[in-house]
Design a protein around this motif. Structure first.
Motif, PDB file in Angstrom:
ATOM      1  N   ALA A 172      -3.245   5.377   2.651  1.00  0.00           N
ATOM      2  CA  ALA A 172      -2.641   5.723   3.943  1.00  0.00           C
ATOM      3  C   ALA A 172      -3.439   5.105   5.082  1.00  0.00           C
ATOM      4  CB  ALA A 172      -2.576   7.244   4.096  1.00  0.00           C
ATOM      5  N   GLY A 173      -4.764   5.059   4.951  1.00  0.00           N
ATOM      6  CA  GLY A 173      -5.594   4.429   5.971  1.00  0.00           C
ATOM      7  C   GLY A 173      -5.317   2.954   6.105  1.00  0.00           C
ATOM      8  N   VAL A 174      -5.126   2.274   4.976  1.00  0.00           N
ATOM      9  CA  VAL A 174      -4.823   0.835   5.002  1.00  0.00           C
ATOM     10  C   VAL A 174      -3.458   0.603   5.658  1.00  0.00           C
ATOM     11  CG1 VAL A 174      -4.296  -1.171   3.571  1.00  0.00           C
ATOM     12  CG2 VAL A 174      -6.293   0.232   3.064  1.00  0.00           C
ATOM     13  N   ILE A 175      -2.502   1.473   5.370  1.00  0.00           N
ATOM     14  CA  ILE A 175      -1.173   1.339   5.998  1.00  0.00           C
ATOM     15  C   ILE A 175      -1.316   1.460   7.514  1.00  0.00           C
ATOM     16  CG2 ILE A 175       1.072   2.451   6.276  1.00  0.00           C
ATOM     17  CD1 ILE A 175       0.837   3.224   3.257  1.00  0.00           C
ATOM     18  N   ALA A 176      -2.090   2.445   7.972  1.00  0.00           N
ATOM     19  CA  ALA A 176      -2.269   2.635   9.417  1.00  0.00           C
ATOM     20  C   ALA A 176      -2.978   1.436  10.040  1.00  0.00           C
ATOM     21  CB  ALA A 176      -3.067   3.910   9.669  1.00  0.00           C
ATOM     22  N   LEU A 177      -4.027   0.927   9.398  1.00  0.00           N
ATOM     23  CA  LEU A 177      -4.742  -0.232   9.931  1.00  0.00           C
ATOM     24  C   LEU A 177      -3.854  -1.474   9.965  1.00  0.00           C
ATOM     25  CD1 LEU A 177      -8.241   0.121   8.249  1.00  0.00           C
ATOM     26  CD2 LEU A 177      -7.755   0.214  10.702  1.00  0.00           C
ATOM     27  N   SER A 178      -3.070  -1.656   8.913  1.00  0.00           N
ATOM     28  CA  SER A 178      -2.194  -2.829   8.842  1.00  0.00           C
ATOM     29  C   SER A 178      -1.118  -2.792   9.906  1.00  0.00           C
ATOM     30  CB  SER A 178      -1.547  -2.936   7.456  1.00  0.00           C
ATOM     31  OG  SER A 178      -2.524  -3.016   6.463  1.00  0.00           O
ATOM     32  N   TRP A 179      -0.606  -1.612  10.154  1.00  0.00           N
ATOM     33  CA  TRP A 179       0.482  -1.465  11.128  1.00  0.00           C
ATOM     34  C   TRP A 179      -0.005  -1.793  12.523  1.00  0.00           C
ATOM     35  CZ3 TRP A 179       5.364  -1.303   9.989  1.00  0.00           C
ATOM     36  CH2 TRP A 179       6.278  -1.058  11.005  1.00  0.00           C
TER      37      TRP A 179
ATOM     38  N   ASN B  97       0.825  -1.212   0.000  1.00  0.00           N
ATOM     39  CA  ASN B  97       0.000   0.000   0.000  1.00  0.00           C
ATOM     40  C   ASN B  97       0.857   1.259   0.000  1.00  0.00           C
ATOM     41  OD1 ASN B  97      -3.039  -0.729   0.203  1.00  0.00           O
ATOM     42  ND2 ASN B  97      -1.968  -2.241   1.433  1.00  0.00           N
ATOM     43  N   GLY B  98       2.043   1.194   0.593  1.00  0.00           N
ATOM     44  CA  GLY B  98       2.976   2.318   0.530  1.00  0.00           C
ATOM     45  C   GLY B  98       3.456   2.558  -0.894  1.00  0.00           C
ATOM     46  N   ALA B  99       3.790   1.474  -1.602  1.00  0.00           N
ATOM     47  CA  ALA B  99       4.212   1.612  -3.005  1.00  0.00           C
ATOM     48  C   ALA B  99       3.076   2.170  -3.861  1.00  0.00           C
ATOM     49  CB  ALA B  99       4.675   0.257  -3.543  1.00  0.00           C
ATOM     50  N   ALA B 100       1.844   1.740  -3.586  1.00  0.00           N
ATOM     51  CA  ALA B 100       0.695   2.259  -4.333  1.00  0.00           C
ATOM     52  C   ALA B 100       0.514   3.752  -4.084  1.00  0.00           C
ATOM     53  CB  ALA B 100      -0.569   1.491  -3.932  1.00  0.00           C
ATOM     54  N   ALA B 101       0.650   4.173  -2.828  1.00  0.00           N
ATOM     55  CA  ALA B 101       0.513   5.599  -2.498  1.00  0.00           C
ATOM     56  C   ALA B 101       1.602   6.426  -3.189  1.00  0.00           C
ATOM     57  CB  ALA B 101       0.559   5.803  -0.986  1.00  0.00           C
ATOM     58  N   ILE B 102       2.824   5.916  -3.194  1.00  0.00           N
ATOM     59  CA  ILE B 102       3.930   6.623  -3.865  1.00  0.00           C
ATOM     60  C   ILE B 102       3.654   6.727  -5.371  1.00  0.00           C
ATOM     61  CG2 ILE B 102       6.370   6.433  -4.491  1.00  0.00           C
ATOM     62  CD1 ILE B 102       6.793   5.254  -1.620  1.00  0.00           C
ATOM     63  N   ALA B 103       3.139   5.645  -5.958  1.00  0.00           N
ATOM     64  CA  ALA B 103       2.816   5.674  -7.394  1.00  0.00           C
ATOM     65  C   ALA B 103       1.750   6.724  -7.691  1.00  0.00           C
ATOM     66  CB  ALA B 103       2.350   4.291  -7.851  1.00  0.00           C
ATOM     67  N   CYS B 104       0.745   6.827  -6.817  1.00  0.00           N
ATOM     68  CA  CYS B 104      -0.306   7.832  -7.016  1.00  0.00           C
ATOM     69  C   CYS B 104       0.256   9.247  -6.903  1.00  0.00           C
ATOM     70  CB  CYS B 104      -1.432   7.613  -6.009  1.00  0.00           C
ATOM     71  SG  CYS B 104      -2.436   6.163  -6.358  1.00  0.00           S
TER      72      CYS B 104
END
Length: 198
Positions: free
Chosen positions: A191-198, A93-100
């Motif tokens: 970013a929300g998915v990253i926070a939930l996953s963490w 999800n971090g890579a996806a956010a960076i791509a966006c």
């Protein structure tokens, strides 16, 4: 309620929240999500692609989903930073956010395709890893049916909203601006998915 039942109840609530975030994010960010219609608008009006070329671009962007089982096997057998699931969810999800975010400074035909290819690959990996979490959790807590229901509920609702939103962006924005706006909006659920996953 106390003891094992309370623990299972709290775990189920946490998993429902996690799956709501994961699958809502997937519904918004997948190929059929928010960026789909702005991408078609961009391809037709800015890039000047024919219908055949646009279909070829969609086929290219769908390739990471065709090999989705590989990502599940990778996360099952090769822990990343000591975790078989969490690290992969955060990284994907971090890579996806960076791509966006990269769509803004790298806006060109090739830049758009590369960014959306990274987004597609990241979403396919996130989906595969989320499936692994679902299977493990369902076996551990005996709530697989409830989790699968959550999966389809949140994916379906968010994908419907994404299609409507993507149509609105394509209809009301210039082609490039619509695609860039869609990409920027997608950073929020990622970013929300990253926070939930963490």
């Amino acid at each position: 309620m106390s003891g094992p039942q309370a623990t299972i109840g709290a775990s189920t609530r946490n998993l429902v929240l996690l799956f709501a975030g994961l699958y809502a994010g997937e519904g918004l960010c997948a190929l059929s999500g928010l960026a789909r219609q702005p991408f078609d608008h961009f391809g037709k009006d800015v890039a000047g692609w024919s219908a055949t070329r646009l279909a070829s671009m969609h086929a290219l962007l769908a390739l990471p989903w065709a090999v989705k089982p590989i990502y599940g096997a990778l996360s099952d057998n090769l822990p990343l930073f000591g975790s078989r699931r969490r690290s992969y969810l955060v990284a994907a999800n971090g890579a996806a956010a960076i791509a966006c975010l990269a769509l803004w400074p790298a806006f060109s035909q090739s830049g758009v395709v590369i960014c959306l290819l990274v987004l597609s690959l990241s979403m396919a990996m996130s989906s595969a890893v989320a499936g692994g979490v679902l299977v493990e959790s369902g076996q551990r807590y005996g709530n697989a049916n409830q989790l699968v229901t959550q999966q389809w509920l949140w994916y379906g609702l968010s994908n419907l909203a994404a299609r409507l939103g993507g149509g609105y962006l394509a209809a009301t924005s210039a082609a490039a601006a619509g695609l860039q706006t869609a990409a920027l909006i997608l950073v929020v659920p990622l970013a929300g998915v990253i926070a939930l996953s963490w």
